[in-house]
Structures are given as structure tokens and as C-alpha cells.
Design a protein around this motif. Sequence first.
Motif, PDB file in Angstrom:
ATOM      1  N   GLY A  20      -1.793  -3.538  -3.789  1.00 24.28           N
ATOM      2  CA  GLY A  20      -0.518  -3.805  -4.463  1.00 24.28           C
ATOM      3  C   GLY A  20       0.326  -4.842  -3.749  1.00 24.28           C
ATOM      4  O   GLY A  20       1.397  -5.206  -4.233  1.00 24.28           O
TER       5      GLY A  20
ATOM      6  N   GLU B   4      17.164 -10.926  -0.486  1.00 22.89           N
ATOM      7  CA  GLU B   4      17.723  -9.588  -0.704  1.00 22.89           C
ATOM      8  C   GLU B   4      19.178  -9.682  -1.155  1.00 22.89           C
ATOM      9  O   GLU B   4      19.637  -8.900  -1.984  1.00 22.89           O
ATOM     10  CB  GLU B   4      17.645  -8.791   0.605  1.00 22.89           C
TER      11      GLU B   4
ATOM     12  N   MET C 238      -4.205   0.708  13.462  1.00 20.40           N
ATOM     13  CA  MET C 238      -2.914   0.063  13.758  1.00 20.40           C
ATOM     14  C   MET C 238      -2.364  -0.495  12.446  1.00 20.40           C
ATOM     15  O   MET C 238      -3.019  -1.279  11.774  1.00 20.40           O
ATOM     16  CB  MET C 238      -3.115  -1.077  14.764  1.00 20.40           C
TER      17      MET C 238
ATOM     18  N   MET D 293      11.565 -17.176   8.325  1.00 16.31           N
ATOM     19  CA  MET D 293      11.101 -16.329   7.218  1.00 16.31           C
ATOM     20  C   MET D 293      11.963 -15.071   7.095  1.00 16.31           C
ATOM     21  O   MET D 293      12.195 -14.577   5.997  1.00 16.31           O
ATOM     22  CB  MET D 293       9.635 -15.925   7.421  1.00 16.31           C
TER      23      MET D 293
ATOM     24  N   GLY E 141       0.981  -2.402  10.496  1.00 20.54           N
ATOM     25  CA  GLY E 141       2.185  -3.182  10.755  1.00 20.54           C
ATOM     26  C   GLY E 141       2.724  -3.811   9.486  1.00 20.54           C
ATOM     27  O   GLY E 141       2.220  -3.575   8.386  1.00 20.54           O
TER      28      GLY E 141
ATOM     29  N   SER F 125      -1.819  -4.246   7.017  1.00 16.57           N
ATOM     30  CA  SER F 125      -0.448  -4.742   6.866  1.00 16.57           C
ATOM     31  C   SER F 125       0.130  -4.279   5.539  1.00 16.57           C
ATOM     32  O   SER F 125      -0.586  -4.197   4.535  1.00 16.57           O
ATOM     33  CB  SER F 125      -0.404  -6.276   6.849  1.00 16.57           C
TER      34      SER F 125
ATOM     35  N   ILE G 294       0.556  -8.645  -1.856  1.00 15.94           N
ATOM     36  CA  ILE G 294      -0.128  -9.936  -1.670  1.00 15.94           C
ATOM     37  C   ILE G 294       0.475 -10.761  -0.523  1.00 15.94           C
ATOM     38  O   ILE G 294       0.117 -11.918  -0.335  1.00 15.94           O
ATOM     39  CB  ILE G 294      -0.116 -10.779  -2.957  1.00 15.94           C
ATOM     40  N   HIS G 295       1.417 -10.187   0.224  1.00 12.95           N
ATOM     41  CA  HIS G 295       2.008 -10.924   1.356  1.00 12.95           C
ATOM     42  C   HIS G 295       0.952 -11.101   2.448  1.00 12.95           C
ATOM     43  O   HIS G 295       0.514 -10.110   3.023  1.00 12.95           O
ATOM     44  CB  HIS G 295       3.194 -10.149   1.928  1.00 12.95           C
ATOM     45  N   ASP G 296       0.559 -12.340   2.720  1.00  6.46           N
ATOM     46  CA  ASP G 296      -0.557 -12.486   3.666  1.00  6.46           C
ATOM     47  C   ASP G 296      -0.251 -13.347   4.888  1.00  6.46           C
ATOM     48  O   ASP G 296      -1.133 -13.582   5.711  1.00  6.46           O
ATOM     49  CB  ASP G 296      -1.808 -13.023   2.947  1.00  6.46           C
TER      50      ASP G 296
ATOM     51  N   GLY H  92      14.024 -13.919   3.815  1.00  7.02           N
ATOM     52  CA  GLY H  92      13.958 -12.574   3.230  1.00  7.02           C
ATOM     53  C   GLY H  92      15.340 -11.980   3.037  1.00  7.02           C
ATOM     54  O   GLY H  92      15.639 -11.379   2.001  1.00  7.02           O
TER      55      GLY H  92
ATOM     56  N   MET I  23       5.881  -4.249   1.840  1.00  8.02           N
ATOM     57  CA  MET I  23       6.821  -3.616   0.912  1.00  8.02           C
ATOM     58  C   MET I  23       6.820  -2.111   1.164  1.00  8.02           C
ATOM     59  O   MET I  23       5.803  -1.536   1.555  1.00  8.02           O
ATOM     60  CB  MET I  23       6.416  -3.917  -0.529  1.00  8.02           C
ATOM     61  N   THR I  24       7.974  -1.507   0.915  1.00  8.48           N
ATOM     62  CA  THR I  24       8.061  -0.059   1.144  1.00  8.48           C
ATOM     63  C   THR I  24       7.066   0.667   0.222  1.00  8.48           C
ATOM     64  O   THR I  24       6.506   1.693   0.609  1.00  8.48           O
ATOM     65  CB  THR I  24       9.499   0.446   0.897  1.00  8.48           C
TER      66      THR I  24
END
Length: 215
Positions: free
Chosen positions: A101, A56, A180, A48, A182, A151, A103-105, A52, A154-155
Motif C-alpha cells: 500500500g 501537511e 528492523m 524533504m 523504519g 519501510s 510507494i514511498h521509496d 512533508g 504512512m501510518t
Amino acid sequence: MSNQELLDKLRDTIVSQDINGCVEATNAALAGGINAVDAIENGLSVGMKIVGDKFEAAEIYLPQIMMSAKAMNGAMEILSPLLEGDEDAGKGLAITYVQEGDIHDIGHRLVTTMLGANGFEIIDLGVDVPNEKVIEEIENNKGKKIILVGSALMTTSMLGQKDTIDLLKEEGLRDDVKVMFGGAPVSDAWIAEIGADATAENAADASRVALKIMQ
Ligand code: HCB
């Protein structure tokens, strides 16, 4: 095949968006003695990361990432039930979520599964979660030992983690919870800057860190 070859195969099926091949490689890795955490962290997640980087560099586009994510999900269906930990309950309540904002899960679900396997009670708020919803959930569970596990991939969504901490302070809840955060853009410097308690590199590390700060 050697262990490294089995892990490389997992990586490659993610990079080449090979959904069926990824399931086969997962079963082969397990049959070859690779454990679930190793398969995830040193095989699938490596793939993964490459995906990514290619995105990019504009070498691949969103539909390809979605296929890689689908391949990863297929592997996770096999691996998640095998994630082992110390299942003694009573480690506390982990409220897990992905920042508004975002949706990366995939990573979020991994971390949530590992925390559950390590004895945390779980409330999983899912993706794209507004900070107000997080606060509401803490208030609903007042009196429990709580760790917030957020989690952001994205920046842009990562900036919302500062707002979470600010809102916790405003509501007088900051001392009631451990926090925490991440996700790929989250660094130790960011954690220190916003006044969260910890971060972790991956799901196995997240469980270790959570257990430590909840002692
Ligand atoms: Co997405 N995407 N994406 N994406 N995506 C990233 C995140 C970029 C970095 C890719 C890039 O440009 N290099 C980039 C973000 C750039 C940035 O802000 N810096 C990006 C972008 C821009 C976007 C869109 C905006 C693209 C677009 O539409 N133009 C869009 C965003 C939609 C939105 O959220 N609003 C988008 C969409 C997608 C999908 C849908 C195609 C797909 C997500 C599918 C899904 O999650 N269901 C996707 C994916 C898969 C990625 C990459 C390729 C992989 C993410 C992933 O799953 N990694 C990612 C590139 C990358 O991260 N290098 C890319 C694997 C997991 C296992 O790792 O880091 O998530 P993880 O989690 C780890 C670790 O961080 C830690 O443990 C986990 C397990 O080991 N951890 C924690 C995670 N949470 C923790 C919490 C804690 O408390 C402690 C530890």
C-alpha cells in the motif's frame, strides 16, 4: 561557502523543487568536501522533511512533492555510488522492501544502498510488497542469516508491519530472522509493541543497527 551553507543549499533546492539546481548543489557540496552521507542526511533529507511539513499544512500539493522527489533522485544518482562502508561481504542477507500500500521509496533505496555498501547481500523487493511475498522470500533463502528491513512512510502502511510479525510467527519463521522496521512514523514504542527487533533514524544508522543485531 561554508559546509553549513553547502548543506543549506542542498536543502533549499529540494524545498524549491529545483531539479537542475539540486544536481549543481550536490556537485558543489562534494567539491567542497561534504561526504555523501552528510549531504543526504543533513542536506537533502532535511529538505524533504520541510516539504512533508508544508504538504501537511496544505501549503504545497502533490505535484510539488513529486518535483522535490525528482530533485532528490537526481542527487541520489550522483551520491549513491559514493556511499562507502565496510564492503567485506558475509554480513548476512538483507531482504528490503516497502510495506504493501506504500510507494514511498526514497528512504528505502537509501537504506538498501547503505546496507549493500556495508557488506550485506541484498534482495530488494521494492515497493507495495504484500507480506506473503516477504514470507516466500525468507523461505526461498532458508539457512541464510537474514535480516528483514521494512519501510513504511504512512501510518496506514505501518500497521502492516504488525501483520508481518504475526505472519512470521504463524509460519514458524520468527526466530529465523532479525527484523528492523523504519520510516518516518515508526517509533521505538511501535517496535516494542509489535515485537520487532529494531528501528533506525536514517540510512547510516540503519547500517550500524543492522550490523549490531546481526552479530
Ligand atoms: Co507522500 N506522504 N504521499 N509522497 N510524502 C508523506 C509520507 C506524508 C507524511 C506527508 C504528510 O502528510 N506530512 C504523508 C503520510 C501521512 C501519514 O500517513 N502519516 C504522505 C501521503 C499522505 C501521501 C499520499 C497518500 C498523498 C496522496 O496521494 N493524497 C501518497 C501515497 C501514495 C502511496 O504510497 N500509496 C503520497 C505520495 C508521495 C509522492 C509519490 C509524491 C512522493 C514519494 C516519491 C517516492 O518515494 N518515489 C512523496 C513524498 C516524497 C513524501 C514526503 C514529502 C517525503 C518522504 C521522503 O522521501 N523522505 C513525506 C513527508 C515525510 O516523510 N516527512 C510525505 C526522505 C527520506 C530520505 O526519508 O523517512 O523515507 P524517509 O527514510 C529515512 C528514514 O525513515 C530511515 O532511513 C531513511 C533514510 O534516511 N528509514 C529506515 C527508512 N526506511 C527504513 C527502514 C529501516 O529498517 C530503518 C530505517
